[in-house]
Structures are given as C-alpha cells and as structure tokens.
Motif scaffolding. Structure first.
Motif, PDB file in Angstrom:
ATOM      1  N   PRO A 211      26.481  35.873  50.559  1.00  0.00           N
ATOM      2  CA  PRO A 211      27.376  36.928  50.085  1.00  0.00           C
ATOM      3  C   PRO A 211      26.930  37.580  48.784  1.00  0.00           C
ATOM      4  CG  PRO A 211      28.629  34.997  50.771  1.00  0.00           C
ATOM      5  CD  PRO A 211      27.184  34.603  50.773  1.00  0.00           C
ATOM      6  N   VAL A 212      26.174  36.842  47.966  1.00  0.00           N
ATOM      7  CA  VAL A 212      25.688  37.400  46.710  1.00  0.00           C
ATOM      8  C   VAL A 212      24.762  38.581  46.963  1.00  0.00           C
ATOM      9  CG1 VAL A 212      24.357  36.906  44.624  1.00  0.00           C
ATOM     10  CG2 VAL A 212      25.928  35.200  45.528  1.00  0.00           C
ATOM     11  N   LEU A 213      24.025  38.528  48.060  1.00  0.00           N
ATOM     12  CA  LEU A 213      23.043  39.561  48.365  1.00  0.00           C
ATOM     13  C   LEU A 213      23.623  40.713  49.177  1.00  0.00           C
ATOM     14  CD1 LEU A 213      19.981  37.300  49.276  1.00  0.00           C
ATOM     15  CD2 LEU A 213      20.583  38.287  47.040  1.00  0.00           C
ATOM     16  N   ARG A 214      24.797  40.481  49.783  1.00  0.00           N
ATOM     17  CA  ARG A 214      25.418  41.547  50.573  1.00  0.00           C
ATOM     18  C   ARG A 214      26.116  42.543  49.651  1.00  0.00           C
ATOM     19  NH1 ARG A 214      27.075  37.205  54.207  1.00  0.00           N
ATOM     20  NH2 ARG A 214      29.202  37.305  53.399  1.00  0.00           N
ATOM     21  N   PRO A 215      26.339  43.777  50.116  1.00  0.00           N
ATOM     22  CA  PRO A 215      27.056  44.751  49.293  1.00  0.00           C
ATOM     23  C   PRO A 215      28.438  44.237  48.911  1.00  0.00           C
ATOM     24  CG  PRO A 215      25.958  45.858  51.127  1.00  0.00           C
ATOM     25  CD  PRO A 215      25.824  44.384  51.379  1.00  0.00           C
ATOM     26  N   HIS A 216      28.762  44.301  47.619  1.00  0.00           N
ATOM     27  CA  HIS A 216      30.073  43.885  47.155  1.00  0.00           C
ATOM     28  C   HIS A 216      30.311  44.411  45.747  1.00  0.00           C
ATOM     29  CE1 HIS A 216      27.547  40.766  45.273  1.00  0.00           C
ATOM     30  NE2 HIS A 216      28.532  40.599  44.404  1.00  0.00           N
ATOM     31  N   TRP A 217      31.572  44.493  45.380  1.00  0.00           N
ATOM     32  CA  TRP A 217      31.939  44.824  44.012  1.00  0.00           C
ATOM     33  C   TRP A 217      32.003  43.538  43.194  1.00  0.00           C
ATOM     34  CZ3 TRP A 217      32.217  49.337  41.525  1.00  0.00           C
ATOM     35  CH2 TRP A 217      32.303  50.515  42.278  1.00  0.00           C
ATOM     36  N   ALA A 218      31.244  43.480  42.117  1.00  0.00           N
ATOM     37  CA  ALA A 218      31.249  42.331  41.212  1.00  0.00           C
ATOM     38  C   ALA A 218      32.144  42.655  40.021  1.00  0.00           C
ATOM     39  CB  ALA A 218      29.832  42.022  40.739  1.00  0.00           C
ATOM     40  N   VAL A 219      33.071  41.737  39.723  1.00  0.00           N
ATOM     41  CA  VAL A 219      33.996  41.917  38.607  1.00  0.00           C
ATOM     42  C   VAL A 219      33.499  41.070  37.444  1.00  0.00           C
ATOM     43  CG1 VAL A 219      36.379  41.667  37.850  1.00  0.00           C
ATOM     44  CG2 VAL A 219      35.889  42.358  40.199  1.00  0.00           C
ATOM     45  N   GLN A 220      33.433  41.672  36.259  1.00  0.00           N
ATOM     46  CA  GLN A 220      32.871  41.006  35.095  1.00  0.00           C
ATOM     47  C   GLN A 220      33.938  40.831  34.015  1.00  0.00           C
ATOM     48  OE1 GLN A 220      29.668  43.823  34.286  1.00  0.00           O
ATOM     49  NE2 GLN A 220      28.213  42.487  35.320  1.00  0.00           N
ATOM     50  N   PHE A 221      34.075  39.600  33.511  1.00  0.00           N
ATOM     51  CA  PHE A 221      35.057  39.291  32.484  1.00  0.00           C
ATOM     52  C   PHE A 221      34.346  38.853  31.204  1.00  0.00           C
ATOM     53  CE2 PHE A 221      37.211  38.324  36.526  1.00  0.00           C
ATOM     54  CZ  PHE A 221      38.347  39.129  36.399  1.00  0.00           C
ATOM     55  N   ALA A 222      34.846  39.329  30.058  1.00  0.00           N
ATOM     56  CA  ALA A 222      34.261  38.973  28.767  1.00  0.00           C
ATOM     57  C   ALA A 222      34.828  37.653  28.262  1.00  0.00           C
ATOM     58  CB  ALA A 222      34.521  40.079  27.753  1.00  0.00           C
TER      59      ALA A 222
END
Length: 277
Positions: A211-222
C-alpha cells in the motif's frame, strides 16, 4: 459555507472558513476505537472526546482543540484502515458531479451530518479523498495551525492528478478564495495564500502489492521529537517504514497496528517533510 463555525462542544467561533479546495479535516477509518486512541494518544499526544455521531466516533484534540476524527467503522463498511483528507467545497453535490464527470468513483455519500455534508471518493488511480461542505470544528485557520502540516498525494502522474483535482476542487481558477498551484522540485505544490496545503508527486505504482507504493494521500503530523515518537509507535505495535531528513526536514513514515499509513515530521517544518513520492 457558514461564516461562523462551531467546535464539537457547540461553541460558535467567528473564524474564517476553509479556502475553497484546501484540506479542511482528516479522519481515520479504524477497526478498534480504544486501540486507535491508545496508539495515537501515545504517538501524537492527543486526547479524545465523544461526538454526536455515536459510540464508534471520537474527535482527537491537541491542546484541547480538534485536529482529526477517528471512526471505528472499517469492519462494518468493509473499508481499509486509512487516513482520509477532506477538502472544502462550497457545494458537495456539484463536487460529486465533477468527480463522476472525471471518471472517478464515489465510495460514500453525499452523507448529511449536523454540521455539513460529505462525500468520500477514490480518484482514477485509487487514492481515497473526501470533500466537505459545512462548518468546521473550531475554524480552518486554527485547525491548519495545529492539524496536519500538509497532505501529500503519492500518485502515478502528478500532472495528470493535478488536472483531476484542480477540476474537482477548482484549484487555480483565478478566484481569490481558492488555491494556487505551482511546480517546484519535481512536485506539484498547492497553496492557500502563502501556506503550502498539499503536495502531489509522481512515482506511485497502481498495482503494487505494498500500500505504501500504491497511489494514496499521505497525512503528515508535526511532532517535537520525531525519533522519540517513532519509537513510541513501534513499542505499541506500529511499523517504521522509512525515516530520515529530506530538504524539508526530519520525518518518519509509519504504519499503525491496523495498517493505517501516516507520517510524522519535525514541528516547524514548512510545507511538509517526507520521502519523495
């Protein structure tokens, strides 16, 4: 969208609405609510409170203010465990029509809630996203300051994706209430005013088993200490996928115990750190 917004305690706040087309909320589709609270509370320092949606839903709080939602509905709805970004639109029905016109898939909705209406969709490469028309918990400016630093699309072709999302979310249409788009350092960068709110990068593989390599939206938290938080995630059954320092700062890409992907970055990082898509 309403000029006044309400937080989940019912207090109306006179805060600006989300810019048209900007990310305005994120939500985790989880399997077990208590386990999700335990994991994300330890890793991100969140507290939680119930919502009017029922016992399977909570709002995550940072310093007492809403930052994200968690719904333990993955099993019931037969959805994957995934973080989903929602983008602000003035009319959810019109946005749904634009999604269908561009050969993407509506997975759920439009669904009505007390504070607005939502659609969950998958773009033409399978990346899941949502659109939202309604009030926001605490207002967009406040959420943007304490919520995800940026959402990042990992997709097959960033230019093609930018055309798709630009059409659906009305990016770069010349109106002052929308978002602008530029190409920088091999990424499509979406801004609201001077703030980076989304990045789109090429290189994902649609049929990849990971799944990491498939198209997806990654959400980033500080977070204040990336290494410490990554260790906490692993101690609670999470998986460290990658970590390091990019041109935009220190990051760690993680998978929660149920498989939900998210990224933590050093607090104060502008525009979102992380591996290139």
């Amino acid at each position: 969208m309403s000029a006044g917004t309400a937080d989940t305690s019912g207090e109306v706040l006179d805060l600006p609405d989300a810019p048209r087309g900007a990310p305005c909320w994120v939500s985790l589709t989880a399997r077990d609510l208590q386990e999700a609270e335990k994991f994300y509370g330890a890793v991100l320092g969140w507290e939680f409170r119930s919502t009017s949606l029922g016992e399977h839903f909570v709002v995550a709080l940072r310093n007492g203010k809403p930052v994200a939602g968690i719904g333990a509905v993955a099993t019931d709805l037969q959805f994957a465990v995934v973080w989903t970004p929602y983008f602000a639109v003035p009319q959810v029905d019109d946005a749904a029509a634009r999604i269908r016109e561009r050969s993407a898939t509506i997975a759920l909705g439009p669904v009505a809630f007390a504070s607005g209406r939502a659609v969950v969709a998958a773009d033409r490469d399978g990346a899941v996203f949502g659109v939202w028309d309604g009030r926001l918990p605490g207002g967009w400016e406040a959420w943007h300051e304490r919520g995800p630093v940026v959402v990042r699309l990992r997709t097959r072709d960033a230019f093609e994706a930018a055309i798709f999302y630009g059409g659906v979310l009305q990016w770069a249409d010349g109106r002052p209430d929308g978002c602008t788009v530029s190409y920088e350092n091999e990424e499509v960068v979406v801004r609201s005013g001077s703030s980076v709110v989304a990045r789109l990068g090429s290189g994902a593989v649609e049929a990849a088993p990971d799944p990491v390599l498939r198209p997806h939206w990654a959400v980033q938290f500080a977070v204040d200490d990336v290494a410490h938080r990554a260790e906490a995630a692993q101690a609670l059954g999470g998986t460290l996928i990658s970590s390091g320092t990019s041109g935009q700062g220190e990051y760690a890409e993680l998978r929660d115990p149920d498989g939900g992907l998210f990224t933590i970055i050093g607090r104060g990082t502008e525009g979102g750190a992380g591996p290139a898509a």
